[in-house]
Motif scaffolding. Structure first.
Motif, mmCIF file in Angstrom:
data_model
loop_
_atom_site.group_PDB
_atom_site.id
_atom_site.type_symbol
_atom_site.label_atom_id
_atom_site.label_comp_id
_atom_site.label_asym_id
_atom_site.label_seq_id
_atom_site.Cartn_x
_atom_site.Cartn_y
_atom_site.Cartn_z
ATOM 1 N N SER A 1 0.819 -1.201 0.000
ATOM 2 C CA SER A 1 0.000 0.000 0.000
ATOM 3 C C SER A 1 0.858 1.258 0.000
ATOM 4 O O SER A 1 1.663 1.484 0.911
ATOM 5 N N ASP A 2 0.665 2.101 -1.003
ATOM 6 C CA ASP A 2 1.389 3.364 -1.070
ATOM 7 C C ASP A 2 0.994 4.269 0.101
ATOM 8 O O ASP A 2 1.839 4.965 0.671
ATOM 9 N N LEU A 3 -0.283 4.253 0.463
ATOM 10 C CA LEU A 3 -0.755 5.080 1.571
ATOM 11 C C LEU A 3 -0.117 4.647 2.888
ATOM 12 O O LEU A 3 0.280 5.487 3.709
ATOM 13 N N ALA A 4 0.015 3.352 3.098
ATOM 14 C CA ALA A 4 0.642 2.849 4.316
ATOM 15 C C ALA A 4 2.106 3.263 4.396
ATOM 16 O O ALA A 4 2.609 3.626 5.476
ATOM 17 N N LEU A 5 2.801 3.221 3.267
ATOM 18 C CA LEU A 5 4.196 3.644 3.238
ATOM 19 C C LEU A 5 4.327 5.122 3.579
ATOM 20 O O LEU A 5 5.207 5.525 4.353
ATOM 21 N N LYS A 6 3.443 5.933 2.992
ATOM 22 C CA LYS A 6 3.475 7.370 3.273
ATOM 23 C C LYS A 6 3.150 7.647 4.734
ATOM 24 O O LYS A 6 3.783 8.505 5.378
ATOM 25 N N ARG A 7 2.155 6.938 5.266
ATOM 26 C CA ARG A 7 1.779 7.141 6.662
ATOM 27 C C ARG A 7 2.968 6.855 7.588
ATOM 28 O O ARG A 7 3.257 7.624 8.505
ATOM 29 N N ALA A 8 3.661 5.754 7.341
ATOM 30 C CA ALA A 8 4.807 5.393 8.174
ATOM 31 C C ALA A 8 5.933 6.416 8.041
ATOM 32 O O ALA A 8 6.532 6.837 9.047
#
Length: 204
Positions: free
Chosen positions: A169-176
């Motif tokens: 997930s791109d969103l998960a990577l950005k969130r982290a």
């Protein structure tokens, strides 16, 4: 001089085509159409990538990414609880910086074509009135990369709020990544980091 003029003509022609495509049915595009237009433009950027350069790809891709992605929702979701503590000015600044960085990243990555093409695999309903459109990028050696686009309906249009590439997930990577910065520093630091990354892409 001729090559430079030809490059500008190619960019103008592609921008006109893209704008016309979005304008044809501004309130009637289903999720698959949104993804198809995005991917067709990505292929154009790859095919013309070396001729029009980074700046040309940026101009070509910017309007399509802004139309197909809900960039404000993506950054708000990525920041999570940190978003509530931001002022209006800070929110506007991070949305602007994140949007510019997102477009620049596309322009940097989709820069050359080697026979690749996209294929839509399926569309299915998700909880919370969201839609998933699954697509594959078929490479020259017939290997594939799977893109799962998650879209929601906002402002009379379906827009992307997350992309899962081969299960990541791109969103998960950005969130982290973003939360790691905000746990140590502030939003101005994150904005500066994204601005530096965007500037670096333009120099590659």
């Amino acid at each position: 001089m001729f090559k430079k003029a030809l490059s500008f003509l190619l960019i103008a022609t592609m921008l006109t085509t893209v704008t016309a495509t979005w304008a044809e049915q501004p309130h009637q595009q289903d999720p698959e159409q949104v993804i198809t237009i995005l991917q067709e433009t990505l292929i154009q950027a790859m095919q013309q990538g070396q001729q029009i350069g980074y700046a040309g790809r940026l101009k070509l891709l910017a309007p399509v990414i802004e139309q197909s992605h809900d960039l404000a929702t993506i950054i708000r979701t990525a920041l999570g609880a940190h978003w509530a503590g931001l002022s209006t000015e800070q929110r506007q600044a991070i949305i602007k910086t994140f949007s510019e960085h997102s477009i620049a990243t596309y322009a940097d990555r989709f820069d050359q074509h080697d026979g690749e093409h996209f294929t839509i695999i399926e569309q299915r309903q998700l909880p919370r009135e969201r839609i998933l459109v699954r697509s594959q990028l078929v490479q020259a050696d017939r290997t594939t990369i799977t893109f799962d686009y998650v879209l929601h309906y906002v402002g009379n249009q379906w827009r992307i709020i997350n992309i899962v590439v081969d299960g990541v997930s791109d969103l998960a990577l950005k969130r982290a990544e973003y939360n790691a910065v905000l746990q140590k520093d502030n939003i101005e630091t994150l904005i500066g980091i994204l601005e530096d990354k965007t500037a670096q892409l333009g120099r590659n």
